[in-house]
Design an enzyme around this catalytic site. Structure first.
Site, PDB file in Angstrom:
ATOM      1  N   ASP A   1       3.644  -0.014  -8.565  1.00 37.48           N
ATOM      2  CA  ASP A   1       3.895   1.072  -9.142  1.00 37.48           C
ATOM      3  C   ASP A   1       2.920   1.576 -10.391  1.00 37.48           C
ATOM      4  O   ASP A   1       1.767   1.051 -10.096  1.00 37.48           O
ATOM      5  CB  ASP A   1       5.233   0.941  -9.883  1.00 37.48           C
ATOM      6  CG  ASP A   1       6.097   2.197  -9.969  1.00 37.48           C
ATOM      7  OD1 ASP A   1       5.709   3.276 -10.943  1.00 37.48           O
ATOM      8  OD2 ASP A   1       7.040   2.706  -9.454  1.00 37.48           O
TER       9      ASP A   1
ATOM     10  N   HIS B   1      -0.188   2.588  -8.914  1.00 36.71           N
ATOM     11  CA  HIS B   1      -0.052   4.102  -8.823  1.00 36.71           C
ATOM     12  C   HIS B   1      -0.972   4.688  -9.775  1.00 36.71           C
ATOM     13  O   HIS B   1      -1.529   5.758  -9.659  1.00 36.71           O
ATOM     14  CB  HIS B   1       1.236   4.668  -9.316  1.00 36.71           C
ATOM     15  CG  HIS B   1       2.426   4.389  -8.368  1.00 36.71           C
ATOM     16  ND1 HIS B   1       3.984   4.877  -8.605  1.00 36.71           N
ATOM     17  CD2 HIS B   1       2.203   3.820  -7.070  1.00 36.71           C
ATOM     18  CE1 HIS B   1       4.526   4.669  -7.399  1.00 36.71           C
ATOM     19  NE2 HIS B   1       3.703   4.040  -6.625  1.00 36.71           N
TER      20      HIS B   1
END
Length: 254
Positions: free
Chosen positions: A118, A141
Protein backbone atom coordinates in the site's frame (compact mmCIF):
# COMPACT_ATOMS: atom_id res chain seq x y z
CA UNK A 1 -6.21 -14.31 15.42
CA UNK A 2 -8.28 -15.65 18.30
CA UNK A 3 -5.86 -14.02 20.76
CA UNK A 4 -7.05 -10.59 19.58
CA UNK A 5 -10.81 -10.95 19.98
CA UNK A 6 -10.93 -8.14 22.57
CA UNK A 7 -9.05 -5.61 20.44
CA UNK A 8 -8.44 -6.16 16.76
CA UNK A 9 -7.39 -2.60 16.06
CA UNK A 10 -4.06 -2.67 17.88
CA UNK A 11 -1.18 -5.08 18.22
CA UNK A 12 1.50 -2.99 19.95
CA UNK A 13 0.31 0.36 21.29
CA UNK A 14 2.15 3.28 22.92
CA UNK A 15 -0.30 5.83 24.32
CA UNK A 16 -0.02 9.20 26.09
CA UNK A 17 3.76 9.11 26.46
CA UNK A 18 6.21 12.01 26.66
CA UNK A 19 9.92 12.06 25.78
CA UNK A 20 9.93 8.45 24.63
CA UNK A 21 12.36 6.50 22.42
CA UNK A 22 11.99 3.25 20.51
CA UNK A 23 15.24 2.13 18.89
CA UNK A 24 17.77 -0.63 18.69
CA UNK A 25 18.16 -2.42 15.36
CA UNK A 26 15.78 -5.32 15.92
CA UNK A 27 12.96 -6.64 13.72
CA UNK A 28 9.24 -6.46 14.51
CA UNK A 29 7.47 -9.15 12.46
CA UNK A 30 3.68 -9.06 12.40
CA UNK A 31 3.27 -12.46 10.72
CA UNK A 32 0.44 -10.88 8.80
CA UNK A 33 -0.22 -13.62 6.25
CA UNK A 34 -3.24 -15.12 8.05
CA UNK A 35 -4.74 -11.65 8.40
CA UNK A 36 -4.24 -10.86 4.71
CA UNK A 37 -6.10 -14.05 3.80
CA UNK A 38 -9.13 -12.65 5.64
CA UNK A 39 -8.61 -9.45 3.62
CA UNK A 40 -8.35 -5.97 5.07
CA UNK A 41 -10.83 -4.86 2.42
CA UNK A 42 -13.50 -7.00 4.09
CA UNK A 43 -12.41 -6.95 7.73
CA UNK A 44 -10.90 -3.56 8.55
CA UNK A 45 -10.46 -4.33 12.24
CA UNK A 46 -6.85 -5.38 12.02
CA UNK A 47 -3.96 -4.67 14.35
CA UNK A 48 -1.14 -2.20 13.77
CA UNK A 49 1.84 -0.67 15.58
CA UNK A 50 0.47 2.54 17.07
CA UNK A 51 1.68 5.69 18.76
CA UNK A 52 -1.34 7.61 20.12
CA UNK A 53 -1.31 11.00 21.87
CA UNK A 54 2.47 10.93 22.28
CA UNK A 55 4.75 13.97 22.36
CA UNK A 56 8.47 14.29 21.70
CA UNK A 57 9.15 10.75 20.53
CA UNK A 58 11.87 9.15 18.42
CA UNK A 59 11.51 5.86 16.52
CA UNK A 60 14.78 4.83 14.93
CA UNK A 61 16.90 2.04 13.51
CA UNK A 62 14.22 -0.67 13.39
CA UNK A 63 12.90 -3.16 10.86
CA UNK A 64 9.18 -3.83 10.42
CA UNK A 65 7.95 -6.80 8.40
CA UNK A 66 4.61 -8.26 7.35
CA UNK A 67 2.32 -6.18 9.52
CA UNK A 68 -1.27 -7.29 9.82
CA UNK A 69 -2.33 -3.87 8.55
CA UNK A 70 -0.44 -0.55 8.68
CA UNK A 71 3.09 -1.05 9.91
CA UNK A 72 3.67 2.14 11.93
CA UNK A 73 0.96 4.68 12.76
CA UNK A 74 1.17 8.07 14.47
CA UNK A 75 -2.20 9.33 15.71
CA UNK A 76 -2.64 12.71 17.45
CA UNK A 77 1.09 12.98 18.16
CA UNK A 78 3.43 15.97 18.16
CA UNK A 79 7.17 16.51 17.75
CA UNK A 80 8.05 13.15 16.23
CA UNK A 81 11.27 11.94 14.59
CA UNK A 82 11.28 8.76 12.51
CA UNK A 83 14.76 7.79 11.34
CA UNK A 84 16.27 4.83 9.50
CA UNK A 85 13.31 2.45 9.38
CA UNK A 86 13.17 -0.49 7.00
CA UNK A 87 9.59 -1.58 6.29
CA UNK A 88 8.73 -4.55 4.08
CA UNK A 89 5.70 -6.61 3.10
CA UNK A 90 4.71 -8.41 -0.13
CA UNK A 91 3.52 -6.20 -2.97
CA UNK A 92 0.09 -7.88 -2.91
CA UNK A 93 -0.46 -7.56 0.87
CA UNK A 94 -3.60 -5.44 1.52
CA UNK A 95 -3.59 -2.17 3.49
CA UNK A 96 0.00 -2.56 4.66
CA UNK A 97 0.93 1.14 4.64
CA UNK A 98 4.50 1.72 5.74
CA UNK A 99 4.13 4.88 7.84
CA UNK A 100 0.68 6.38 8.48
CA UNK A 101 0.33 9.92 9.84
CA UNK A 102 -3.02 11.18 11.13
CA UNK A 103 -3.81 14.32 13.17
CA UNK A 104 -0.10 14.69 13.92
CA UNK A 105 1.98 17.87 13.93
CA UNK A 106 5.71 18.41 13.53
CA UNK A 107 6.86 15.02 12.32
CA UNK A 108 10.13 14.36 10.52
CA UNK A 109 10.55 11.11 8.58
CA UNK A 110 14.02 10.53 7.18
CA UNK A 111 16.32 7.89 5.68
CA UNK A 112 13.62 5.21 5.49
CA UNK A 113 13.27 2.30 3.04
CA UNK A 114 9.67 1.17 2.52
CA UNK A 115 8.45 -1.71 0.33
CA UNK A 116 4.83 -2.71 0.94
CA UNK A 117 1.46 -3.44 -0.65
CA UNK A 118 0.00 0.00 0.00
CA UNK A 119 1.24 3.57 0.56
CA UNK A 120 4.86 3.95 1.60
CA UNK A 121 3.80 7.04 3.53
CA UNK A 122 0.16 8.12 3.97
CA UNK A 123 -0.78 11.50 5.44
CA UNK A 124 -4.39 12.14 6.43
CA UNK A 125 -6.67 14.57 8.22
CA UNK A 126 -5.39 17.01 10.81
CA UNK A 127 -1.71 16.57 9.98
CA UNK A 128 0.53 19.63 9.72
CA UNK A 129 4.23 20.31 9.30
CA UNK A 130 5.17 16.89 7.92
CA UNK A 131 8.65 16.49 6.42
CA UNK A 132 9.77 13.34 4.61
CA UNK A 133 13.37 13.31 3.36
CA UNK A 134 15.64 10.68 1.82
CA UNK A 135 12.86 8.14 1.31
CA UNK A 136 13.26 4.99 -0.79
CA UNK A 137 9.79 3.76 -1.75
CA UNK A 138 8.60 0.83 -3.81
CA UNK A 139 7.04 -1.40 -4.64
CA UNK A 140 3.84 0.02 -3.18
CA UNK A 141 1.36 2.77 -3.94
CA UNK A 142 3.73 5.69 -3.37
CA UNK A 143 3.59 8.75 -1.11
CA UNK A 144 0.03 9.92 -0.54
CA UNK A 145 -1.95 12.70 1.06
CA UNK A 146 -5.40 11.23 1.61
CA UNK A 147 -7.79 10.02 0.89
CA UNK A 148 -9.68 12.83 2.62
CA UNK A 149 -13.28 13.92 2.97
CA UNK A 150 -15.26 10.69 2.70
CA UNK A 151 -18.94 11.22 3.41
CA UNK A 152 -18.60 14.99 2.86
CA UNK A 153 -16.53 15.26 6.03
CA UNK A 154 -14.16 18.15 6.60
CA UNK A 155 -10.41 17.64 6.73
CA UNK A 156 -7.22 19.66 6.56
CA UNK A 157 -3.60 18.85 5.75
CA UNK A 158 -0.97 21.57 5.41
CA UNK A 159 2.76 22.30 5.39
CA UNK A 160 4.06 19.07 3.88
CA UNK A 161 7.50 18.66 2.31
CA UNK A 162 8.68 15.54 0.46
CA UNK A 163 12.34 15.98 -0.47
CA UNK A 164 14.84 13.56 -2.00
CA UNK A 165 12.74 10.48 -2.66
CA UNK A 166 13.33 7.55 -4.98
CA UNK A 167 10.17 5.75 -6.12
CA UNK A 168 10.53 2.36 -7.78
CA UNK A 169 7.57 0.74 -9.51
CA UNK A 170 4.92 2.54 -7.46
CA UNK A 171 1.31 2.45 -8.63
CA UNK A 172 0.39 6.04 -7.68
CA UNK A 173 3.73 7.84 -7.44
CA UNK A 174 2.95 11.08 -5.64
CA UNK A 175 -0.73 11.51 -4.91
CA UNK A 176 -3.26 13.84 -3.33
CA UNK A 177 -6.77 12.44 -3.13
CA UNK A 178 -9.83 14.24 -1.78
CA UNK A 179 -13.44 13.27 -2.30
CA UNK A 180 -15.38 15.46 -4.65
CA UNK A 181 -17.79 17.97 -3.05
CA UNK A 182 -16.01 17.59 0.30
CA UNK A 183 -14.87 20.50 2.45
CA UNK A 184 -11.24 19.40 2.47
CA UNK A 185 -8.36 21.86 2.57
CA UNK A 186 -4.92 20.81 1.39
CA UNK A 187 -2.33 23.60 1.22
CA UNK A 188 1.36 24.41 1.19
CA UNK A 189 2.70 21.10 -0.09
CA UNK A 190 6.11 20.79 -1.76
CA UNK A 191 7.47 17.82 -3.70
CA UNK A 192 11.10 18.24 -4.72
CA UNK A 193 14.05 16.17 -5.87
CA UNK A 194 11.94 13.09 -6.59
CA UNK A 195 12.81 10.54 -9.25
CA UNK A 196 12.00 6.98 -10.18
CA UNK A 197 9.57 4.77 -12.05
CA UNK A 198 5.84 4.14 -12.12
CA UNK A 199 4.08 0.79 -12.45
CA UNK A 200 0.93 2.51 -13.74
CA UNK A 201 0.19 5.00 -16.50
CA UNK A 202 -0.57 7.80 -14.01
CA UNK A 203 2.66 8.64 -12.18
CA UNK A 204 1.48 11.91 -10.62
CA UNK A 205 -2.08 11.99 -9.34
CA UNK A 206 -3.42 15.16 -7.73
CA UNK A 207 -7.20 14.93 -7.40
CA UNK A 208 -8.71 17.68 -5.28
CA UNK A 209 -12.29 18.62 -4.51
CA UNK A 210 -13.87 20.94 -7.04
CA UNK A 211 -15.59 22.79 -4.21
CA UNK A 212 -12.31 23.52 -2.35
CA UNK A 213 -9.20 23.55 -4.54
CA UNK A 214 -5.82 22.43 -3.27
CA UNK A 215 -3.57 25.48 -3.21
CA UNK A 216 0.11 26.34 -2.83
CA UNK A 217 1.18 23.00 -4.27
CA UNK A 218 4.76 23.06 -5.61
CA UNK A 219 6.67 20.51 -7.67
CA UNK A 220 10.38 21.06 -8.13
CA UNK A 221 12.67 18.70 -10.04
CA UNK A 222 10.30 15.74 -10.11
CA UNK A 223 10.90 13.07 -12.76
CA UNK A 224 8.94 9.82 -12.92
CA UNK A 225 9.12 7.47 -15.91
CA UNK A 226 7.38 4.22 -16.74
CA UNK A 227 9.03 0.99 -15.69
CA UNK A 228 7.65 -0.41 -18.96
CA UNK A 229 8.24 0.87 -22.51
CA UNK A 230 5.35 3.34 -22.50
CA UNK A 231 4.61 6.93 -21.61
CA UNK A 232 3.31 8.03 -18.23
CA UNK A 233 1.02 10.94 -17.50
CA UNK A 234 -0.05 13.27 -14.72
CA UNK A 235 -3.66 13.68 -13.61
CA UNK A 236 -4.42 16.99 -11.87
CA UNK A 237 -7.91 18.11 -10.84
CA UNK A 238 -8.74 21.36 -9.05
CA UNK A 239 -5.19 22.09 -7.92
CA UNK A 240 -3.20 25.35 -7.95
CA UNK A 241 0.21 24.01 -8.95
CA UNK A 242 3.57 25.74 -9.34
CA UNK A 243 6.37 24.00 -11.25
CA UNK A 244 10.06 24.67 -10.75
CA UNK A 245 12.96 23.08 -12.56
CA UNK A 246 12.25 19.93 -14.57
CA UNK A 247 8.93 18.25 -13.84
CA UNK A 248 7.77 15.21 -15.80
CA UNK A 249 5.13 14.13 -16.55
CA UNK A 250 3.33 17.47 -16.73
CA UNK A 251 -0.19 18.27 -15.58
CA UNK A 252 -2.61 19.75 -18.07
CA UNK A 253 -4.24 23.07 -17.12
CA UNK A 254 -7.12 22.44 -14.70
Amino acid sequence: MKDYENDRRHWIKFESLQNFRVKGGGTIDGNGQIWWQNSCKVNTRLVSYNFINCNNIIVSNLKFRNSQKMHVSFDKCADVKVVRLFVAAPENSPNTDGIHVTATQNIQISRCVIKTGDDCISIVSGSRNVKATDITCGPGHGISIGSLGAGNSGAQVSDVVVNRAILTGTSNGVRIKTWQASAVRVSNVMYKNIKGTSASKVAINLECSKSVRCHEIVMQDVSLASQRPEYVEASCVSVDLTRRGIVTPLCSPN
